[in-house]
Write a protein that holds these residues in place. Structure first.
Motif, PDB file in Angstrom:
ATOM      1  N   ALA A   1     -11.490   3.666  12.919  1.00 56.27           N
ATOM      2  CA  ALA A   1     -12.799   3.741  13.578  1.00 56.27           C
ATOM      3  C   ALA A   1     -13.885   4.084  12.564  1.00 56.27           C
ATOM      4  O   ALA A   1     -15.065   3.855  12.796  1.00 56.27           O
ATOM      5  N   HIS A   2     -13.473   4.640  11.410  1.00 60.04           N
ATOM      6  CA  HIS A   2     -14.430   4.987  10.349  1.00 60.04           C
ATOM      7  C   HIS A   2     -14.191   4.110   9.124  1.00 60.04           C
ATOM      8  O   HIS A   2     -14.532   4.494   8.015  1.00 60.04           O
ATOM      9  N   GLU A   3     -13.575   2.966   9.354  1.00 64.65           N
ATOM     10  CA  GLU A   3     -13.234   2.039   8.271  1.00 64.65           C
ATOM     11  C   GLU A   3     -12.404   2.717   7.191  1.00 64.65           C
ATOM     12  O   GLU A   3     -12.571   2.450   6.004  1.00 64.65           O
ATOM     13  N   GLY A   4     -11.528   3.603   7.622  1.00 63.45           N
ATOM     14  CA  GLY A   4     -10.663   4.315   6.688  1.00 63.45           C
ATOM     15  C   GLY A   4      -9.279   3.687   6.619  1.00 63.45           C
ATOM     16  O   GLY A   4      -9.067   2.552   7.072  1.00 63.45           O
ATOM     17  N   SER A   5      -8.341   4.436   6.073  1.00 66.30           N
ATOM     18  CA  SER A   5      -6.974   3.928   5.932  1.00 66.30           C
ATOM     19  C   SER A   5      -5.967   5.051   6.150  1.00 66.30           C
ATOM     20  O   SER A   5      -6.285   6.231   5.950  1.00 66.30           O
ATOM     21  N   LEU A   6      -4.782   4.671   6.581  1.00 64.09           N
ATOM     22  CA  LEU A   6      -3.696   5.638   6.679  1.00 64.09           C
ATOM     23  C   LEU A   6      -2.448   4.979   6.097  1.00 64.09           C
ATOM     24  O   LEU A   6      -1.979   3.972   6.613  1.00 64.09           O
ATOM     25  N   ARG A   7      -2.002   5.521   4.980  1.00 60.72           N
ATOM     26  CA  ARG A   7      -0.831   4.974   4.302  1.00 60.72           C
ATOM     27  C   ARG A   7       0.315   5.968   4.400  1.00 60.72           C
ATOM     28  O   ARG A   7       0.092   7.174   4.421  1.00 60.72           O
ATOM     29  N   LEU A   8       1.516   5.427   4.436  1.00 64.32           N
ATOM     30  CA  LEU A   8       2.686   6.292   4.521  1.00 64.32           C
ATOM     31  C   LEU A   8       3.480   6.211   3.231  1.00 64.32           C
ATOM     32  O   LEU A   8       3.501   5.166   2.570  1.00 64.32           O
ATOM     33  N   VAL A   9       4.120   7.313   2.876  1.00 67.81           N
ATOM     34  CA  VAL A   9       5.063   7.310   1.759  1.00 67.81           C
ATOM     35  C   VAL A   9       6.427   7.644   2.337  1.00 67.81           C
ATOM     36  O   VAL A   9       6.611   8.701   2.952  1.00 67.81           O
ATOM     37  N   CYS A  10       7.361   6.713   2.204  1.00 64.85           N
ATOM     38  CA  CYS A  10       8.693   6.946   2.747  1.00 64.85           C
ATOM     39  C   CYS A  10       9.717   6.056   2.067  1.00 64.85           C
ATOM     40  O   CYS A  10       9.518   4.848   1.923  1.00 64.85           O
TER      41      CYS A  10
ATOM     42  N   LEU B   1       6.499  -1.338  13.621  1.00 61.93           N
ATOM     43  CA  LEU B   1       5.361  -0.651  13.011  1.00 61.93           C
ATOM     44  C   LEU B   1       5.275  -0.820  11.495  1.00 61.93           C
ATOM     45  O   LEU B   1       4.297  -0.395  10.884  1.00 61.93           O
ATOM     46  N   THR B   2       6.289  -1.460  10.904  1.00 59.91           N
ATOM     47  CA  THR B   2       6.193  -1.763   9.461  1.00 59.91           C
ATOM     48  C   THR B   2       5.058  -2.760   9.231  1.00 59.91           C
ATOM     49  O   THR B   2       4.539  -2.858   8.129  1.00 59.91           O
ATOM     50  N   LYS B   3       4.711  -3.492  10.300  1.00 58.54           N
ATOM     51  CA  LYS B   3       3.613  -4.464  10.177  1.00 58.54           C
ATOM     52  C   LYS B   3       2.257  -3.785  10.350  1.00 58.54           C
ATOM     53  O   LYS B   3       1.225  -4.362  10.054  1.00 58.54           O
ATOM     54  N   VAL B   4       2.283  -2.569  10.874  1.00 60.61           N
ATOM     55  CA  VAL B   4       1.036  -1.877  11.185  1.00 60.61           C
ATOM     56  C   VAL B   4       0.636  -0.917  10.057  1.00 60.61           C
ATOM     57  O   VAL B   4      -0.529  -0.814   9.693  1.00 60.61           O
ATOM     58  N   PHE B   5       1.647  -0.241   9.489  1.00 61.54           N
ATOM     59  CA  PHE B   5       1.368   0.742   8.440  1.00 61.54           C
ATOM     60  C   PHE B   5       1.716   0.200   7.054  1.00 61.54           C
ATOM     61  O   PHE B   5       2.809  -0.342   6.871  1.00 61.54           O
ATOM     62  N   PRO B   6       0.843   0.403   6.079  1.00 64.03           N
ATOM     63  CA  PRO B   6       1.272   0.173   4.700  1.00 64.03           C
ATOM     64  C   PRO B   6       2.242   1.306   4.313  1.00 64.03           C
ATOM     65  O   PRO B   6       1.892   2.472   4.449  1.00 64.03           O
ATOM     66  N   ILE B   7       3.456   0.952   3.881  1.00 61.21           N
ATOM     67  CA  ILE B   7       4.445   1.970   3.511  1.00 61.21           C
ATOM     68  C   ILE B   7       4.728   1.872   2.013  1.00 61.21           C
ATOM     69  O   ILE B   7       5.063   0.799   1.519  1.00 61.21           O
ATOM     70  N   HIS B   8       4.581   2.993   1.332  1.00 68.27           N
ATOM     71  CA  HIS B   8       4.704   3.010  -0.126  1.00 68.27           C
ATOM     72  C   HIS B   8       5.915   3.827  -0.576  1.00 68.27           C
ATOM     73  O   HIS B   8       6.410   4.675   0.155  1.00 68.27           O
ATOM     74  N   ASN B   9       6.329   3.549  -1.834  1.00 61.00           N
ATOM     75  CA  ASN B   9       7.479   4.255  -2.410  1.00 61.00           C
ATOM     76  C   ASN B   9       7.121   5.629  -2.947  1.00 61.00           C
ATOM     77  O   ASN B   9       7.978   6.493  -3.072  1.00 61.00           O
ATOM     78  N   SER B  10       5.876   5.781  -3.350  1.00 60.93           N
ATOM     79  CA  SER B  10       5.488   7.059  -3.946  1.00 60.93           C
ATOM     80  C   SER B  10       4.040   7.376  -3.587  1.00 60.93           C
ATOM     81  O   SER B  10       3.262   6.486  -3.230  1.00 60.93           O
ATOM     82  N   VAL B  11       3.703   8.658  -3.709  1.00 59.15           N
ATOM     83  CA  VAL B  11       2.335   9.097  -3.444  1.00 59.15           C
ATOM     84  C   VAL B  11       1.395   8.436  -4.450  1.00 59.15           C
ATOM     85  O   VAL B  11       0.316   7.962  -4.073  1.00 59.15           O
ATOM     86  N   ASP B  12       1.827   8.353  -5.720  1.00 61.19           N
ATOM     87  CA  ASP B  12       0.996   7.707  -6.749  1.00 61.19           C
ATOM     88  C   ASP B  12       0.627   6.295  -6.338  1.00 61.19           C
ATOM     89  O   ASP B  12      -0.519   5.865  -6.450  1.00 61.19           O
ATOM     90  N   ASP B  13       1.640   5.579  -5.875  1.00 58.74           N
ATOM     91  CA  ASP B  13       1.460   4.200  -5.448  1.00 58.74           C
ATOM     92  C   ASP B  13       0.469   4.120  -4.275  1.00 58.74           C
ATOM     93  O   ASP B  13      -0.444   3.281  -4.259  1.00 58.74           O
ATOM     94  N   ALA B  14       0.648   5.014  -3.302  1.00 62.29           N
ATOM     95  CA  ALA B  14      -0.203   5.002  -2.107  1.00 62.29           C
ATOM     96  C   ALA B  14      -1.641   5.366  -2.448  1.00 62.29           C
ATOM     97  O   ALA B  14      -2.590   4.793  -1.915  1.00 62.29           O
ATOM     98  N   VAL B  15      -1.778   6.330  -3.361  1.00 66.06           N
ATOM     99  CA  VAL B  15      -3.113   6.804  -3.722  1.00 66.06           C
ATOM    100  C   VAL B  15      -3.891   5.740  -4.492  1.00 66.06           C
ATOM    101  O   VAL B  15      -5.105   5.606  -4.335  1.00 66.06           O
ATOM    102  N   SER B  16      -3.172   4.949  -5.287  1.00 69.66           N
ATOM    103  CA  SER B  16      -3.879   3.941  -6.097  1.00 69.66           C
ATOM    104  C   SER B  16      -4.019   2.607  -5.370  1.00 69.66           C
ATOM    105  O   SER B  16      -4.713   1.718  -5.837  1.00 69.66           O
ATOM    106  N   ALA B  17      -3.360   2.469  -4.197  1.00 74.27           N
ATOM    107  CA  ALA B  17      -3.404   1.192  -3.476  1.00 74.27           C
ATOM    108  C   ALA B  17      -4.792   0.944  -2.894  1.00 74.27           C
ATOM    109  O   ALA B  17      -5.441   1.856  -2.400  1.00 74.27           O
ATOM    110  N   THR B  18      -5.227  -0.295  -2.982  1.00 79.00           N
ATOM    111  CA  THR B  18      -6.533  -0.636  -2.415  1.00 79.00           C
ATOM    112  C   THR B  18      -6.458  -1.848  -1.493  1.00 79.00           C
ATOM    113  O   THR B  18      -7.424  -2.169  -0.822  1.00 79.00           O
TER     114      THR B  18
END
Lengths: 137, 113
Positions: free
Chosen positions: B72-81, B95-112
């Motif tokens: 609603a604020h044009e933000g993002s929610l990424r998961l690390v798992c 829900l794998t189609k709904v959430f971007p799921i990353h291998n590491s926090v580094d990966d999630a933080v740098s994802a754009t």
């Protein structure tokens, strides 16, 4: 008669206890270790759903979890006392969505599952195979 | 086992580290945390689930709710798992189609994306 039967007030804080008891009894009955995680989750979902039904209908009561060891199958029955199933789609949004998600998890995890009605409310019946010869019998 | 929550800021992202069990009893705490973060203007969230032992549909519902709020604020929610038994729950509910799921926090933080 069930091997182990558990009745708890329909409150969220008791669902974890039901999960742990179900997994412990299933392990002892010879259910394969590899499906215990799924079993634990499925029981949790069934109990959470029962608790939610009670909360939504405003009916006090208990959730009953019956764990029955048979020769080839391990049966789990989760029954609520929330009264007859209400027509879905009344509110649109919240609780019904979570209910659908919970059922999706159960049906996605458990091959043998049946969602029906009992004397006082809903009943979810699930079963898993047990190992033919228990290793530590 | 209860739920543990801690948050930290990495660049423009807010990392929420979750530990323990997310179920019908503990999920409201996670919901409160996510609502609070969004209300405080944190719209790019990374939920680190590596310390999560158990997740059920109530937890999924809270994450979906969080996603709706940040979007609603044009933000993002990424998961690390990386845990298979947790990933499986996302898979069977689609829900794998709904959430971007990353291998590491580094990966999630740098994802754009």
């Amino acid at each position: 008669m069930a091997t182990v039967e558990l009745r708890f007030s329909a409150l969220p804080e008791h669902v974890r206890t039901a999960r742990l008891v179900a997994a412990a009894v299933a392990r002892r009955a010879g259910v394969d270790e590899s499906v215990l995680d799924e079993l634990r989750l499925a029981v949790g979902e069934a109990c959470s759903r029962a608790v939610a039904l009670h909360q939504r209908s405003g009916v006090d009561g208990a959730v009953r979890v019956a764990l029955t060891e048979q020769e080839k199958r391990f049966l789990i029955e989760v029954a609520d006392e929330a009264g007859p199933a209400q027509a879905a789609g009344a509110g649109g949004g919240g609780p019904e969505d979570e209910d659908a998600l919970g059922l999706a998890v159960i049906t996605g995890l458990v091959e043998d599952v049946e969602v029906g009605n009992g004397a006082d409310g809903g009943v979810i019946r699930m079963s898993w195979p047990v190992a033919p010869a228990s290793a530590d019998a | 086992m209860d739920l543990s929550l801690s948050t930290r800021t990495v660049g423009d992202r807010t990392v929420v580290e979750v530990g323990g069990e997310i179920d019908v009893y503990t999920a409201p705490k996670l919901r409160e945390q996510l609502v609070e973060l969004v209300n405080d203007g944190n719209y790019h969230l990374v939920v680190d689930m590596e310390g999560v032992d158990f997740l059920d549909s109530t937890g999924l519902g809270v994450l979906v709710g969080g996603l709706k709020r940040v979007r609603a604020h044009e933000g993002s929610l990424r998961l690390v798992c990386n845990q298979e038994h947790i990933l499986k729950i996302f898979r069977i509910t689609g829900l794998t189609k709904v959430f971007p799921i990353h291998n590491s926090v580094d990966d999630a933080v740098s994802a754009t994306d």
